[in-house]
Design an enzyme around this catalytic site. Structure first.
Site, PDB file in Angstrom:
ATOM      1  N   ASN A   9     -55.528 -32.780  59.155  1.00  0.00           N
ATOM      2  CA  ASN A   9     -54.097 -33.075  59.296  1.00  0.00           C
ATOM      3  C   ASN A   9     -53.981 -34.567  59.612  1.00  0.00           C
ATOM      4  O   ASN A   9     -54.234 -34.982  60.738  1.00  0.00           O
ATOM      5  CB  ASN A   9     -53.532 -32.218  60.441  1.00  0.00           C
ATOM      6  CG  ASN A   9     -52.090 -32.579  60.778  1.00  0.00           C
ATOM      7  OD1 ASN A   9     -51.436 -33.327  60.059  1.00  0.00           O
ATOM      8  ND2 ASN A   9     -51.597 -32.029  61.883  1.00  0.00           N
ATOM      9  N   LYS A  11     -51.451 -36.328  59.871  1.00  0.00           N
ATOM     10  CA  LYS A  11     -50.225 -36.647  60.635  1.00  0.00           C
ATOM     11  C   LYS A  11     -49.530 -37.865  60.029  1.00  0.00           C
ATOM     12  O   LYS A  11     -49.607 -38.070  58.816  1.00  0.00           O
ATOM     13  CB  LYS A  11     -50.545 -36.830  62.121  1.00  0.00           C
ATOM     14  CG  LYS A  11     -51.310 -35.636  62.696  1.00  0.00           C
ATOM     15  CD  LYS A  11     -51.295 -35.594  64.192  1.00  0.00           C
ATOM     16  CE  LYS A  11     -52.184 -34.461  64.671  1.00  0.00           C
ATOM     17  NZ  LYS A  11     -52.132 -34.274  66.112  1.00  0.00           N
ATOM     18  N   HIS A  95     -46.781 -26.401  63.535  1.00  0.00           N
ATOM     19  CA  HIS A  95     -47.636 -27.259  64.360  1.00  0.00           C
ATOM     20  C   HIS A  95     -46.930 -27.512  65.693  1.00  0.00           C
ATOM     21  O   HIS A  95     -45.703 -27.643  65.741  1.00  0.00           O
ATOM     22  CB  HIS A  95     -47.921 -28.585  63.636  1.00  0.00           C
ATOM     23  CG  HIS A  95     -48.981 -29.396  64.309  1.00  0.00           C
ATOM     24  ND1 HIS A  95     -48.729 -30.149  65.437  1.00  0.00           N
ATOM     25  CD2 HIS A  95     -50.301 -29.540  64.043  1.00  0.00           C
ATOM     26  CE1 HIS A  95     -49.855 -30.725  65.822  1.00  0.00           C
ATOM     27  NE2 HIS A  95     -50.824 -30.374  64.994  1.00  0.00           N
ATOM     28  N   GLU A  97     -46.561 -30.041  67.433  1.00  0.00           N
ATOM     29  CA  GLU A  97     -45.715 -31.251  67.475  1.00  0.00           C
ATOM     30  C   GLU A  97     -44.352 -30.968  66.860  1.00  0.00           C
ATOM     31  O   GLU A  97     -43.337 -31.506  67.305  1.00  0.00           O
ATOM     32  CB  GLU A  97     -46.442 -32.412  66.762  1.00  0.00           C
ATOM     33  CG  GLU A  97     -47.598 -32.926  67.609  1.00  0.00           C
ATOM     34  CD  GLU A  97     -48.715 -33.606  66.838  1.00  0.00           C
ATOM     35  OE1 GLU A  97     -48.538 -33.928  65.652  1.00  0.00           O
ATOM     36  OE2 GLU A  97     -49.784 -33.799  67.443  1.00  0.00           O
ATOM     37  N   GLU A 167     -54.366 -23.448  68.045  1.00  0.00           N
ATOM     38  CA  GLU A 167     -54.432 -24.819  68.541  1.00  0.00           C
ATOM     39  C   GLU A 167     -53.869 -24.891  69.955  1.00  0.00           C
ATOM     40  O   GLU A 167     -52.647 -25.009  70.145  1.00  0.00           O
ATOM     41  CB  GLU A 167     -53.597 -25.726  67.633  1.00  0.00           C
ATOM     42  CG  GLU A 167     -54.085 -25.780  66.204  1.00  0.00           C
ATOM     43  CD  GLU A 167     -53.770 -27.131  65.574  1.00  0.00           C
ATOM     44  OE1 GLU A 167     -54.721 -27.808  65.200  1.00  0.00           O
ATOM     45  OE2 GLU A 167     -52.602 -27.506  65.500  1.00  0.00           O
ATOM     46  N   GLY A 173     -55.284 -33.832  70.490  1.00  0.00           N
ATOM     47  CA  GLY A 173     -55.214 -35.281  70.659  1.00  0.00           C
ATOM     48  C   GLY A 173     -55.537 -35.749  72.070  1.00  0.00           C
ATOM     49  O   GLY A 173     -55.283 -36.894  72.420  1.00  0.00           O
ATOM     50  N   SER A 212     -59.027 -31.406  69.198  1.00  0.00           N
ATOM     51  CA  SER A 212     -60.122 -32.339  69.458  1.00  0.00           C
ATOM     52  C   SER A 212     -61.465 -31.852  68.917  1.00  0.00           C
ATOM     53  O   SER A 212     -62.508 -32.035  69.545  1.00  0.00           O
ATOM     54  CB  SER A 212     -60.211 -32.664  70.955  1.00  0.00           C
ATOM     55  OG  SER A 212     -58.987 -33.232  71.399  1.00  0.00           O
TER      56      SER A 212
HETATM   57  C1  PEP Z   1     -53.918 -31.240  65.341  1.00  0.00           C
HETATM   58  O1  PEP Z   1     -53.002 -32.009  65.545  1.00  0.00           O
HETATM   59  O2  PEP Z   1     -53.746 -30.254  64.600  1.00  0.00           O
HETATM   60  C2  PEP Z   1     -55.185 -31.506  65.995  1.00  0.00           C
HETATM   61  C3  PEP Z   1     -56.035 -30.524  66.143  1.00  0.00           C
HETATM   62  O3  PEP Z   1     -55.381 -32.780  66.446  1.00  0.00           O
HETATM   63  P1  PEP Z   1     -56.728 -33.350  67.153  1.00  0.00           P
HETATM   64  O4  PEP Z   1     -57.887 -32.889  66.309  1.00  0.00           O
HETATM   65  O5  PEP Z   1     -56.545 -34.838  67.128  1.00  0.00           O
HETATM   66  O6  PEP Z   1     -56.763 -32.775  68.512  1.00  0.00           O
END
Ligand code: PEP
Length: 252
Positions: A9, A11, A95, A97, A167, A173, A212
């Site tokens: 992703n 973003k 997601h 966000e 997630e 992040g 992460s």
């Molecule tokens: C995400 O935003 O879906 C995600 C998993 O981000 P990160 O890997 O940076 O934690």
């Protein structure tokens, strides 16, 4: 036997030049082997050019969001058919966000999920709890509410053409990662929830972990029975980092 899906992703990052360089690095470095699939989800303006770069490669294309509407007066939105038109096979819905920053509700996410499927696109349904919810012991309740928005309106059968991404919001992040055991516990719960609607199907649905994930922790997470790949943010922005996770999937 479920295949691994390693999904990036991107973003709201990049430029024409950066996305071209990133995808060409990924396409050139796809690990040998089978049993896994790679997917990239660039920002909307770069979908068409990335589509032409992944054409004929082992990398699939997806988008990060989609409208729940088919067409019409929805300024700034992108219809599922448009994503299909530019070559998307997948789209991320729900997601954290989008839920937290743009106020998307589970009902709206379910509508996006169904709209994507109606256009022939596989939705990747993101679910996950915040740190407060985990500490309050309500992780499973939160996940159930997010899953049930789809299950209650459309039934378990729709997950035959869908992917789920667990997630934990506190791991996105932040550099904090759920331990393989913590993630497995929730993945198992998700699969059991699906099994109440359709036990056979529940065994076939890919459930990705996101939060992460990186080359150093991917193998441990992917070794868990119910973890079928990753949805990767930060580590998907550098070809070598993303390919290290792909390599872990290829070796698992
Ligand atoms: C995400 O935003 O879906 C995600 C998993 O981000 P990160 O890997 O940076 O934690």
């Amino acid at each position: 036997m479920r295949e691994f899906l390693v999904a990036g992703n991107w973003k709201m990052n990049g430029s024409t030049a950066a996305s071209e360089a990133l995808i060409s690095g990924i396409v050139a470095g796809v690990p040998a082997g089978s049993g896994f699939r790679l997917l990239v989800c660039p920002p909307f303006p770069y979908l068409a050019s990335v589509a032409s770069q992944v054409s004929g490669s082992a990398v699939a294309l997806g988008a990060q969001n989609v409208s729940e509407h088919e067409f019409g007066a929805f300024t700034g939105e992108t219809a599922p058919s448009m994503l299909r038109d530019v070559g998307c096979d997948y789209v991320i819905v729900g997601h954290s966000e989008r839920r937290a920053i743009y106020g998307e509700t589970s009902e709206q996410v379910a509508a996006k999920f169904m709209a994507a499927q109606a256009a022939g696109i596989t939705p990747i349904l993101c679910v996950g709890e915040t740190l407060e919810e985990r500490e309050a012991g309500t992780t499973n309740k939160v996940i159930d509410e997010q899953l049930d928005a789809v299950l209650d309106t459309a039934g378990a059968a729709v997950f035959a053409a869908a992917v789920i991404a667990y997630e934990p919001v506190w791991a996105i992040g932040t550099g904090l990662t759920a331990t393989p055991e913590q993630a497995q516990e929730v993945h198992q719960h998700i699969r059991a929830r699906l099994a109440t609607g359709n036990a056979d199907l529940a065994q076939k649905v890919q459930i990705l972990y996101g939060g992460s994930m990186k080359g150093e922790n991917a193998a441990g997470l992917l070794s868990m029975r119910d973890i079928d790949g990753g949805l990767i943010g930060g580590a998907s922005l550098k070809a070598s980092d993303f390919l290290a996770i792909a390599e872990a999937a290829a070796q698992s």
